[in-house]
Design a protein around this motif. Structure first.
Motif, mmCIF file in Angstrom:
data_model
loop_
_atom_site.group_PDB
_atom_site.id
_atom_site.type_symbol
_atom_site.label_atom_id
_atom_site.label_comp_id
_atom_site.label_asym_id
_atom_site.label_seq_id
_atom_site.Cartn_x
_atom_site.Cartn_y
_atom_site.Cartn_z
ATOM 1 N N ILE A 22 -9.844 0.899 5.177
ATOM 2 C CA ILE A 22 -8.415 0.594 5.075
ATOM 3 C C ILE A 22 -8.203 -0.873 4.713
ATOM 4 N N GLN A 23 -9.022 -1.731 5.292
ATOM 5 C CA GLN A 23 -8.907 -3.156 4.942
ATOM 6 C C GLN A 23 -9.160 -3.361 3.455
ATOM 7 N N ARG A 24 -10.122 -2.624 2.923
ATOM 8 C CA ARG A 24 -10.423 -2.743 1.495
ATOM 9 C C ARG A 24 -9.231 -2.314 0.660
ATOM 10 N N ARG A 25 -8.533 -1.215 1.088
ATOM 11 C CA ARG A 25 -7.355 -0.771 0.353
ATOM 12 C C ARG A 25 -6.213 -1.779 0.457
ATOM 13 N N ILE A 26 -6.072 -2.431 1.610
ATOM 14 C CA ILE A 26 -5.033 -3.461 1.754
ATOM 15 C C ILE A 26 -5.268 -4.576 0.759
ATOM 16 N N LEU A 27 -6.505 -5.023 0.656
ATOM 17 C CA LEU A 27 -6.823 -6.116 -0.274
ATOM 18 C C LEU A 27 -6.601 -5.694 -1.726
ATOM 19 N N GLU A 28 -6.946 -4.423 -2.014
ATOM 20 C CA GLU A 28 -6.712 -3.920 -3.368
ATOM 21 C C GLU A 28 -5.226 -3.881 -3.691
ATOM 22 N N LYS A 29 -4.399 -3.495 -2.696
ATOM 23 C CA LYS A 29 -2.954 -3.466 -2.918
ATOM 24 C C LYS A 29 -2.398 -4.870 -3.133
ATOM 25 N N ILE A 30 -2.944 -5.830 -2.419
ATOM 26 C CA ILE A 30 -2.506 -7.216 -2.636
ATOM 27 C C ILE A 30 -2.770 -7.620 -4.076
ATOM 28 N N ASP A 31 -3.952 -7.276 -4.563
ATOM 29 C CA ASP A 31 -4.281 -7.593 -5.959
ATOM 30 C C ASP A 31 -3.374 -6.833 -6.924
ATOM 31 N N TYR A 36 1.174 -6.641 -10.712
ATOM 32 C CA TYR A 36 2.474 -6.113 -11.114
ATOM 33 C C TYR A 36 3.464 -7.239 -11.387
ATOM 34 N N ASN A 37 3.394 -8.254 -10.554
ATOM 35 C CA ASN A 37 4.280 -9.409 -10.713
ATOM 36 C C ASN A 37 5.751 -8.991 -10.767
ATOM 37 N N PHE A 38 6.132 -8.136 -9.814
ATOM 38 C CA PHE A 38 7.523 -7.703 -9.763
ATOM 39 C C PHE A 38 8.426 -8.892 -9.472
ATOM 40 N N SER A 39 9.604 -8.867 -10.072
ATOM 41 C CA SER A 39 10.585 -9.922 -9.819
ATOM 42 C C SER A 39 11.118 -9.788 -8.395
ATOM 43 N N SER A 40 11.807 -10.810 -7.949
ATOM 44 C CA SER A 40 12.401 -10.774 -6.610
ATOM 45 C C SER A 40 13.379 -9.608 -6.491
ATOM 46 N N LEU A 41 14.139 -9.350 -7.541
ATOM 47 C CA LEU A 41 15.110 -8.254 -7.517
ATOM 48 C C LEU A 41 14.389 -6.908 -7.436
ATOM 49 N N GLN A 42 13.327 -6.750 -8.191
ATOM 50 C CA GLN A 42 12.577 -5.498 -8.166
ATOM 51 C C GLN A 42 11.925 -5.262 -6.801
ATOM 52 N N SER A 43 11.360 -6.312 -6.227
ATOM 53 C CA SER A 43 10.746 -6.177 -4.896
ATOM 54 C C SER A 43 11.797 -5.820 -3.856
ATOM 55 N N THR A 44 12.963 -6.443 -3.969
ATOM 56 C CA THR A 44 14.045 -6.132 -3.031
ATOM 57 C C THR A 44 14.486 -4.674 -3.193
ATOM 58 N N ALA A 45 14.548 -4.197 -4.442
ATOM 59 C CA ALA A 45 14.951 -2.811 -4.696
ATOM 60 C C ALA A 45 13.980 -1.845 -4.012
ATOM 61 N N LEU A 46 12.682 -2.109 -4.105
ATOM 62 C CA LEU A 46 11.700 -1.250 -3.439
ATOM 63 C C LEU A 46 11.862 -1.299 -1.924
ATOM 64 N N ASN A 47 12.075 -2.485 -1.377
ATOM 65 C CA ASN A 47 12.239 -2.616 0.071
ATOM 66 C C ASN A 47 13.481 -1.882 0.563
ATOM 67 N N VAL A 48 14.576 -2.032 -0.186
ATOM 68 C CA VAL A 48 15.808 -1.350 0.190
ATOM 69 C C VAL A 48 15.598 0.161 0.129
ATOM 70 N N PHE A 49 14.907 0.643 -0.913
ATOM 71 C CA PHE A 49 14.644 2.070 -1.023
ATOM 72 C C PHE A 49 13.848 2.571 0.175
ATOM 73 N N PHE A 50 12.787 1.854 0.556
ATOM 74 C CA PHE A 50 11.970 2.275 1.696
ATOM 75 C C PHE A 50 12.803 2.302 2.981
ATOM 76 N N ASP A 51 13.605 1.253 3.195
ATOM 77 C CA ASP A 51 14.406 1.184 4.419
ATOM 78 C C ASP A 51 15.391 2.345 4.505
ATOM 79 N N LEU A 52 16.102 2.609 3.400
ATOM 80 C CA LEU A 52 17.124 3.649 3.419
ATOM 81 C C LEU A 52 16.517 5.048 3.424
ATOM 82 N N ALA A 53 15.344 5.194 2.827
ATOM 83 C CA ALA A 53 14.669 6.498 2.871
ATOM 84 C C ALA A 53 14.329 6.877 4.302
ATOM 85 N N GLN A 54 14.063 5.881 5.153
ATOM 86 C CA GLN A 54 13.802 6.144 6.564
ATOM 87 C C GLN A 54 15.096 6.300 7.356
#
Length: 469
Positions: A22-31, A36-54
């Motif tokens: 699992i640690q290896r997968r965490i590091l891979e996701k960081i990379d 991906y280099n998502f913009s701040s707006l794109q990262s916020t959109a993903l976070n909002v989606f995750f929060d509201l989906a829950q």
């Protein structure tokens, strides 16, 4: 202040191999996210989606979140198409009277594709959860995300929405499993009521049948002892001549009683077996709903006659006559689930036993009866789609207008129930079974009493093969 009991807590040790993977997968996701280099707006959109989906519990709310995030954050229109069962559902937030285009016009793409000004992204389910909710399409495909206008998207935007579609797929799959589990629980609760109402309660009659059988067997024992006493009598010949006819009559009576009781127990056994086999089908539990097993049947001989015969003694015990309202020698052939429709009639006749009351006919005589019959309903379900109306009528005071609209609701009992036992589940069960067949259930007052009816489509293609309760 009371002294707290001493409790020893043992740490939960995670296996090193698991933690390392699992640690290896965490590091891979960081990379990955760095790449991906998502913009701040794109990262916020993903976070909002995750929060509201829950946050939102309902499936429809999740659909709304999925389609609104592209609109709110990026001013892009979005339509979500889901491949559910044997149909395609499509979701789009409509801000005006315009409707989404028909699902039949949706191109089917298994990889991200730009087409006709739209960007179509396949939505895949979670392969780890496939066994909990089998998906019928290759690659766990559960839908398509349609983003438009496609011309406003650059390569980086397309990458973002590909990842967004992946996130939607995992959330939808989990929500679908959760919804399916809730449907299963609801079905099981309803099934328990159906079994109690249609099997357990009627099964109590077995006790009455066995008591009657016990009495007849005891009478047979007394007859045997009388024969023995007569045979041992010194003047057996003269005694036989005097009492032979009486003993013969008693023997005939006991024989006839045993035959009647055997037939009654057999009828009840056949009904109980049919109902249990119908209610406890494996397919019901697999689907979390009643799954119809339709076949062409002779309504009169396979459904109406057996149920009439089953309730005949109960009608007689309450002084209820059975009058025929249809055509006695007409055979009705309709494609239905025989076991479930038998239970529909069993519920209607059971209610007739309890609630039929005497009324005055046009000649002033007091009458108390039920009748049942049918009539053809040409084009009832649309042009060229004929129906057939089947009914059970019973004499008695009308059900009040205030109560008529609630007759087929779960747990409702009208004001005419008096001290009759019941749960208010019978008519609710009937309504659901008839609607599963694509039909309609209803009530109508008549001059001398109350008529409960249902209308079924003649065409076997009408009605869903299965549907939730």
């Amino acid at each position: 202040m009371p002294e707290r009991a001493s409790v020893e807590y043992a740490p939960l040790c995670l296996e090193y191999s698991r933690a390392s993977a699992i640690q290896r997968r965490i590091l891979e996701k960081i990379d990955d996210y760095a790449e991906y280099n998502f913009s701040s707006l794109q990262s916020t959109a993903l976070n909002v989606f995750f929060d509201l989906a829950q946050e939102f519990d309902s499936f429809r709310d999740l659909m709304t979140v999925c389609t609104l995030v592209p609109k709110v954050f990026f001013d892009l229109e979005c339509t979500l198409y889901l491949f559910l069962e044997e149909k395609v559902e499509h979701f789009r937030v409509c801000y005006d009277s315009r409707q989404p285009k028909p699902a039949a016009d949706i191109p089917f793409f298994i990889s991200p594709t730009a087409h006709g000004g739209h960007y179509y992204l396949p939505i895949h389910g979670n392969i780890e959860l496939q066994n909990y909710l089998p998906l019928k399409l290759d690659g766990n495909l559960i839908g398509i995300l349609d983003i438009f206008p496609e011309q406003s998207l650059n390569e980086h935007d397309r990458l973002f929405f590909e990842k967004y579609a992946n996130r939607i797929g995992f959330q939808l799959h989990s929500k679908m499993i959760s919804q399916k589990n809730q449907e299963h629980l609801h079905f099981i609760r309803s099934l328990v009521k159906d079994i109690g109402h249609n099997v357990v309660v009627p099964n109590m009659y077995f006790k009455l049948f066995y008591r009657r059988l016990e009495g007849t067997i005891n009478a047979l024992g007394e007859l045997s002892r009388d024969f023995s006493a007569m045979s041992s009598h010194q003047d057996a010949a003269s005694l036989h001549a005097a009492h032979g006819r009486l003993l013969d009559n008693r023997l005939t009576y006991i024989h006839d009683a045993l035959q009647d009781q055997f037939r009654e127990i057999l009828r009840h056994y056949d009904n109980t077996s049919l109902f249990l086999e119908t209610l406890l089908r494996r397919s019901h539990f697999e689907q979390g709903r009643y799954v119809l097993e339709k076949r062409t049947c002779n309504f009169k001989s396979q459904i109406i006659d057996p149920q009439t015969e089953r309730f005949k003694s109960e009608f007689e015990a309450r002084g209820i006559e059975i009058a025929w309202a249809g055509i006695p020698d007409k055979e009705i052939e309709v494609v239905v689930d025989v076991g479930l429709i038998n239970q529909v009639y069993a519920n209607l006749f059971s209610n007739a036993v309890k609630y039929t009351a005497p009324v005055r006919d046009i000649c002033g005589r007091e009458v108390k009866f039920i009748s049942y019959g049918w009539q053809d309903m040409p084009n009832f379900f649309g042009q060229g789609r004929d129906g057939i109306k089947l009914n059970v009528f019973s004499t008695g005071p009308h059900i009040s207008e205030d109560e008529r609209n609630m007759l087929f609701e779960e747990g409702f009992r009208a004001g005419n129930v008096d001290d009759e036992p019941g749960t208010g589940h019978g008519l609710f069960f009937i309504r659901q079974i008839i609607e599963l067949h694509g039909g309609r259930m209803g009530y109508e007052p008549t001059p001398m009493g109350n008529n409960f009816y249902f209308i079924l489509p003649r065409d076997p293609s009408d009605g869903s093969p299965s549907a939730p309760l």
